[in-house]
Design a protein around this motif. Structure first.
Motif, mmCIF file in Angstrom:
data_model
loop_
_atom_site.group_PDB
_atom_site.id
_atom_site.type_symbol
_atom_site.label_atom_id
_atom_site.label_comp_id
_atom_site.label_asym_id
_atom_site.label_seq_id
_atom_site.Cartn_x
_atom_site.Cartn_y
_atom_site.Cartn_z
ATOM 1 N N ARG A 130 85.998 35.950 39.236
ATOM 2 C CA ARG A 130 87.120 36.359 40.150
ATOM 3 C C ARG A 130 88.218 37.362 39.309
ATOM 4 N N GLU A 131 88.507 38.341 40.213
ATOM 5 C CA GLU A 131 89.381 39.561 39.776
ATOM 6 C C GLU A 131 90.823 39.462 40.478
ATOM 7 N N GLY A 132 90.791 38.958 41.828
ATOM 8 C CA GLY A 132 91.929 38.933 42.496
ATOM 9 C C GLY A 132 91.927 38.551 43.754
ATOM 10 N N VAL A 133 92.815 38.542 44.518
ATOM 11 C CA VAL A 133 93.050 37.978 45.803
ATOM 12 C C VAL A 133 93.716 39.060 46.758
ATOM 13 N N GLN A 134 92.868 39.496 47.713
ATOM 14 C CA GLN A 134 93.733 40.347 48.910
ATOM 15 C C GLN A 134 94.108 39.199 50.123
ATOM 16 N N ARG A 135 95.400 39.176 49.824
ATOM 17 C CA ARG A 135 96.192 38.282 50.861
ATOM 18 C C ARG A 135 96.184 38.635 52.244
ATOM 19 N N ASP A 136 95.790 37.736 52.970
ATOM 20 C CA ASP A 136 95.646 37.671 54.552
ATOM 21 C C ASP A 136 94.813 39.092 55.024
ATOM 22 N N SER A 171 90.874 37.215 51.137
ATOM 23 C CA SER A 171 89.553 37.561 50.433
ATOM 24 C C SER A 171 89.673 37.625 48.988
ATOM 25 N N ILE A 172 88.661 37.051 48.274
ATOM 26 C CA ILE A 172 88.733 36.910 46.934
ATOM 27 C C ILE A 172 87.699 38.127 46.330
ATOM 28 N N LEU A 173 88.359 38.854 45.381
ATOM 29 C CA LEU A 173 87.490 39.907 44.857
ATOM 30 C C LEU A 173 86.790 39.380 43.427
ATOM 31 N N MET A 174 85.528 39.567 43.551
ATOM 32 C CA MET A 174 84.832 38.851 42.423
ATOM 33 C C MET A 174 83.869 40.081 41.813
ATOM 34 N N SER A 175 83.309 40.027 40.562
ATOM 35 C CA SER A 175 82.339 41.089 40.017
ATOM 36 C C SER A 175 81.747 40.591 38.780
ATOM 37 N N MET A 176 80.581 41.372 38.638
ATOM 38 C CA MET A 176 79.868 41.213 37.597
ATOM 39 C C MET A 176 79.713 42.670 36.766
ATOM 40 N N LEU A 177 79.663 42.426 35.515
ATOM 41 C CA LEU A 177 79.306 43.650 34.695
ATOM 42 C C LEU A 177 77.728 43.714 33.933
ATOM 43 N N ASP A 178 77.157 44.875 33.953
ATOM 44 C CA ASP A 178 75.855 44.922 33.510
ATOM 45 C C ASP A 178 75.809 44.206 31.895
ATOM 46 N N HIS A 179 76.480 44.080 31.090
ATOM 47 C CA HIS A 179 76.501 43.311 30.087
ATOM 48 C C HIS A 179 76.416 41.709 29.989
#
Length: 196
Positions: free
Chosen positions: A159-165, A176-184
């Motif tokens: 999880r990286e952050g939340v976009q409220r409403d 909306s919840i922002l999530m990510s993955m990096l190559d390593h």
């Protein structure tokens, strides 16, 4: 509902293959199949889909996706029976920043919660980090989609952050919840594990 049985005499192009699912290109012949999913109430809610589309619009969308070098749209099918159960896409691929967005939809509740989405995600992440040489793959998930959030965390997204409403759906606002993955992170979790 997005289900399709492929005739055994028709060869199916399998771009990526796992133990239970494979990912195949979508083509104009899949228009009816893709169109029908857009009216499944559960799929619409989980993806935040509010607009309606005609079959012609869907056919043009599929055709355009086939010519768009910044995205890859694939159907998810079960190896047993060749039945299409959803779709997955790498979108907005940016070669300068080596980043992209990923989205997935597993249709019909009977196909959800069985690990098919997890397997499809790992296949597409491998393609994105390995073949497309991406560094970062991100996604957005609505706060009410707890099953998807658990799946993404299980796969290794952070999880990286939340976009409220961010979504107004059925007379209510949702984050909306922002999530990510990096190559390593992908390599540490999947590639090194497979090598040992």
């Amino acid at each position: 509902m997005m289900t399709q049985q492929t005739s055994s005499s028709e060869p199916v192009a399998r771009l990526l293959e796992g133990s239970r699912v494979y990912l195949r290109p979508v083509n104009v012949e899949d228009t009816e199949l893709y169109y029908n999913t857009l009216f499944d109430q559960d799929v619409r809610r989980l993806t935040g889909t509010q607009r309606s589309f005609t079959k012609d619009q869907i056919a043009r969308y599929i055709e355009a996706k086939g010519q768009d070098a910044s995205s890859l749209l694939l159907l998810i099918a079960l190896r047993e029976g060749d039945r299409v159960i959803g779709d997955i896409a790498l979108q907005d691929m940016d070669s300068l920043n080596r980043s992209a967005n990923i989205r997935i939809a597993i249709n019909e509740q009977g196909n959800q919660g069985k690990g098919y989405g997890t397997e499809a995600l790992v296949l597409m992440l491998g393609y994105g980090f390995g073949i497309c040489n991406l560094h970062r793959i991100e996604l957005n998930v609505f706060d009410f989609n707890e099953r998807a959030i658990r799946c993404y965390e299980k796969v290794g997204f952070q999880r990286e952050g939340v976009q409220r409403d961010a979504l107004f759906y059925n007379h209510e606002y949702h984050d909306s919840i922002l999530m990510s993955m990096l190559d390593h992170e992908y390599r540490d979790r999947y590639v090194k594990k497979a090598e040992s």
